[in-house]
Design a protein around this motif. Sequence first.
Motif, PDB file in Angstrom:
ATOM      1  N   ARG A   1     -48.484 -66.386 -34.444  1.00  0.00           N
ATOM      2  CA  ARG A   1     -47.844 -65.436 -35.477  1.00  0.00           C
ATOM      3  C   ARG A   1     -47.371 -65.977 -36.604  1.00  0.00           C
ATOM      4  NH1 ARG A   1     -45.227 -62.001 -31.542  1.00  0.00           N
ATOM      5  NH2 ARG A   1     -46.120 -62.240 -29.627  1.00  0.00           N
ATOM      6  N   THR A   2     -46.647 -67.328 -36.447  1.00  0.00           N
ATOM      7  CA  THR A   2     -46.157 -67.727 -37.671  1.00  0.00           C
ATOM      8  C   THR A   2     -46.913 -67.433 -39.042  1.00  0.00           C
ATOM      9  OG1 THR A   2     -45.304 -69.723 -37.158  1.00  0.00           O
ATOM     10  CG2 THR A   2     -45.023 -69.616 -38.444  1.00  0.00           C
TER      11      THR A   2
ATOM     12  N   LEU B   1     -43.054 -69.849 -30.242  1.00  0.00           N
ATOM     13  CA  LEU B   1     -44.519 -69.642 -29.424  1.00  0.00           C
ATOM     14  C   LEU B   1     -45.800 -70.427 -30.099  1.00  0.00           C
ATOM     15  CD1 LEU B   1     -42.276 -65.600 -30.105  1.00  0.00           C
ATOM     16  CD2 LEU B   1     -42.748 -67.260 -27.946  1.00  0.00           C
ATOM     17  N   ASP B   2     -45.557 -70.442 -31.135  1.00  0.00           N
ATOM     18  CA  ASP B   2     -47.146 -70.927 -31.599  1.00  0.00           C
ATOM     19  C   ASP B   2     -47.077 -72.268 -30.634  1.00  0.00           C
ATOM     20  OD1 ASP B   2     -48.055 -69.015 -33.182  1.00  0.00           O
ATOM     21  OD2 ASP B   2     -47.878 -69.341 -34.610  1.00  0.00           O
ATOM     22  N   VAL B   3     -46.578 -73.340 -30.912  1.00  0.00           N
ATOM     23  CA  VAL B   3     -47.152 -74.546 -30.087  1.00  0.00           C
ATOM     24  C   VAL B   3     -46.927 -74.963 -28.792  1.00  0.00           C
ATOM     25  CG1 VAL B   3     -45.779 -75.723 -31.847  1.00  0.00           C
ATOM     26  CG2 VAL B   3     -44.531 -75.167 -31.181  1.00  0.00           C
TER      27      VAL B   3
ATOM     28  N   LEU C   1     -45.188 -82.451 -31.598  1.00  0.00           N
ATOM     29  CA  LEU C   1     -45.582 -81.742 -31.504  1.00  0.00           C
ATOM     30  C   LEU C   1     -44.469 -81.179 -33.024  1.00  0.00           C
ATOM     31  CD1 LEU C   1     -44.080 -79.496 -29.068  1.00  0.00           C
ATOM     32  CD2 LEU C   1     -45.936 -80.053 -28.958  1.00  0.00           C
ATOM     33  N   TRP C   2     -44.374 -81.608 -34.051  1.00  0.00           N
ATOM     34  CA  TRP C   2     -44.068 -81.053 -35.330  1.00  0.00           C
ATOM     35  C   TRP C   2     -45.229 -81.889 -36.256  1.00  0.00           C
ATOM     36  CZ3 TRP C   2     -39.755 -84.669 -36.911  1.00  0.00           C
ATOM     37  CH2 TRP C   2     -37.966 -84.431 -36.710  1.00  0.00           C
ATOM     38  N   GLY C   3     -46.249 -81.788 -35.579  1.00  0.00           N
ATOM     39  CA  GLY C   3     -47.982 -81.521 -36.869  1.00  0.00           C
ATOM     40  C   GLY C   3     -48.458 -80.597 -36.901  1.00  0.00           C
ATOM     41  N   LYS C   4     -47.690 -79.635 -35.837  1.00  0.00           N
ATOM     42  CA  LYS C   4     -48.783 -77.816 -35.401  1.00  0.00           C
ATOM     43  C   LYS C   4     -47.569 -77.011 -35.645  1.00  0.00           C
ATOM     44  CE  LYS C   4     -50.467 -79.293 -31.313  1.00  0.00           C
ATOM     45  NZ  LYS C   4     -50.661 -79.588 -29.467  1.00  0.00           N
ATOM     46  N   VAL C   5     -46.417 -77.501 -36.175  1.00  0.00           N
ATOM     47  CA  VAL C   5     -45.760 -76.470 -36.675  1.00  0.00           C
ATOM     48  C   VAL C   5     -46.548 -76.016 -38.227  1.00  0.00           C
ATOM     49  CG1 VAL C   5     -44.267 -77.000 -35.792  1.00  0.00           C
ATOM     50  CG2 VAL C   5     -44.167 -77.912 -37.634  1.00  0.00           C
ATOM     51  N   ILE C   6     -46.321 -76.080 -39.427  1.00  0.00           N
ATOM     52  CA  ILE C   6     -47.130 -75.494 -40.216  1.00  0.00           C
ATOM     53  C   ILE C   6     -48.093 -75.225 -40.387  1.00  0.00           C
ATOM     54  CG2 ILE C   6     -47.352 -76.290 -42.770  1.00  0.00           C
ATOM     55  CD1 ILE C   6     -44.230 -76.250 -42.030  1.00  0.00           C
TER      56      ILE C   6
ATOM     57  N   ARG D   1     -49.392 -65.271 -39.623  1.00  0.00           N
ATOM     58  CA  ARG D   1     -48.944 -63.621 -39.676  1.00  0.00           C
ATOM     59  C   ARG D   1     -48.336 -63.375 -39.811  1.00  0.00           C
ATOM     60  NH1 ARG D   1     -51.334 -63.653 -34.467  1.00  0.00           N
ATOM     61  NH2 ARG D   1     -49.538 -62.423 -33.597  1.00  0.00           N
ATOM     62  N   LEU D   2     -46.681 -64.161 -40.167  1.00  0.00           N
ATOM     63  CA  LEU D   2     -45.419 -63.747 -40.439  1.00  0.00           C
ATOM     64  C   LEU D   2     -45.156 -63.571 -41.799  1.00  0.00           C
ATOM     65  CD1 LEU D   2     -42.749 -62.262 -39.992  1.00  0.00           C
ATOM     66  CD2 LEU D   2     -41.559 -64.512 -39.614  1.00  0.00           C
ATOM     67  N   LEU D   3     -45.495 -64.810 -42.581  1.00  0.00           N
ATOM     68  CA  LEU D   3     -45.554 -65.292 -43.604  1.00  0.00           C
ATOM     69  C   LEU D   3     -46.632 -64.997 -44.627  1.00  0.00           C
ATOM     70  CD1 LEU D   3     -44.384 -69.310 -43.188  1.00  0.00           C
ATOM     71  CD2 LEU D   3     -43.294 -67.390 -42.865  1.00  0.00           C
ATOM     72  N   THR D   4     -47.380 -64.568 -44.276  1.00  0.00           N
ATOM     73  CA  THR D   4     -48.954 -63.534 -44.802  1.00  0.00           C
ATOM     74  C   THR D   4     -48.522 -61.949 -45.592  1.00  0.00           C
ATOM     75  OG1 THR D   4     -50.318 -63.812 -43.695  1.00  0.00           O
ATOM     76  CG2 THR D   4     -50.890 -65.644 -44.242  1.00  0.00           C
ATOM     77  N   GLY D   5     -47.745 -61.648 -44.627  1.00  0.00           N
ATOM     78  CA  GLY D   5     -47.076 -60.411 -44.384  1.00  0.00           C
ATOM     79  C   GLY D   5     -45.675 -60.475 -44.627  1.00  0.00           C
ATOM     80  N   PRO D   6     -44.958 -59.548 -44.377  1.00  0.00           N
ATOM     81  CA  PRO D   6     -43.753 -59.145 -45.269  1.00  0.00           C
ATOM     82  C   PRO D   6     -42.713 -60.465 -45.296  1.00  0.00           C
ATOM     83  CG  PRO D   6     -44.020 -58.372 -42.382  1.00  0.00           C
ATOM     84  CD  PRO D   6     -45.098 -58.828 -43.073  1.00  0.00           C
ATOM     85  N   GLY D   7     -43.115 -61.604 -44.323  1.00  0.00           N
ATOM     86  CA  GLY D   7     -42.158 -62.881 -44.773  1.00  0.00           C
ATOM     87  C   GLY D   7     -42.373 -63.943 -45.488  1.00  0.00           C
TER      88      GLY D   7
END
Length: 331
Positions: free
Chosen positions: A97-98, A87-89, A128-133, A100-106
């Motif tokens: 979204r990614t 969704l982010d890319v 698009l791989w440069g945008k995934v992290i 927020r998920l990984l700074t929350g319960p993820g």
Amino acid sequence: MPTVLGSFRRTVLAPSMADVTFAKRGFPGAGAEAAPHLEAIPQSVVCGFEWGIEGRGEWELERLLSLTDPELRGFAYEGATMACTVLDVMPGRRRDRTRRLLTGPGERHIFLAYIGIGFAMARLPRALWGKVIPDLPGSAYYPAMTWLAVDGYGFDRAYFDTARWVGRQEIPAAYPWQGFPDYFPRTLDQGVGRALWFIHAARVPDVAAAVRRFAASRRADLWSGVGLAAAFAGGCGREGFDALAREAGDHRPELAQGAVFAAKARSYAGFVPWHTGAAIEAMAGMPVQGAVDLADRSAVDSDGGGPVPDYELWRRNVQAHFASTRQSTGA
């Protein structure tokens, strides 16, 4: 209610529950006793992806994930992170979204979440791989452990295109992940090694034979992946783990290193199943807490400007512990 766009994304990008079964994939381990246990893992990933790709609100997504079995919850977070990455890319405004998920319960599932990003990479063009992290400057495991995304990509390719990546043993084109293009194939092999544990349904002789069919130069990283998968996912008892340690032979330090990383990830997530403890005892000769302590004191905190990634230095430090122990005991 599911959105039309969300349903389209789910249909195009994600396999169904049946698609990830070993019989559907044609894996030789389809009839093994451990198959139902191991199949529940990719099926949990599918659940997490479907919940995430529908574009549900953060609270609802997190609530759904919290209802999964603790042993499988990290895998559901893998799938949810995969969905958030997709969704982010997508074209348009970045939704973040990614992150927020990984700074929350993820956050407590950060190791598996990075693997989920790798699953998304397998379905996205390299452009698009440069945008995934996402940037996670407050995380102790960013950016070193982002290499687990490459591991996840390798697992996905071996699981879903087994003839190419396991049968023909193809080597991927280099990609400058963190500026280390030559290390990309090595990390991918760690993911392929993890997949071998599933493809052969934890049947140790078959897993070992599959590793040995690869070129000798690739086996160390493959054994590392096998150790991580065995300790994290389980699928056999203590006798099986003992046999796996024997089968690894000279690659016992790499096998043990993978198991140590599994213990660290399980402990960090807050749930350690019995099989992780049994695997660590057999493959690393220590309890889970000892493995966690070893992982923590072996971690590298640098500016990332060295000749090899910090992730690889971390792996080498753990492996060196077992290599020196083996030399001193003559094992």
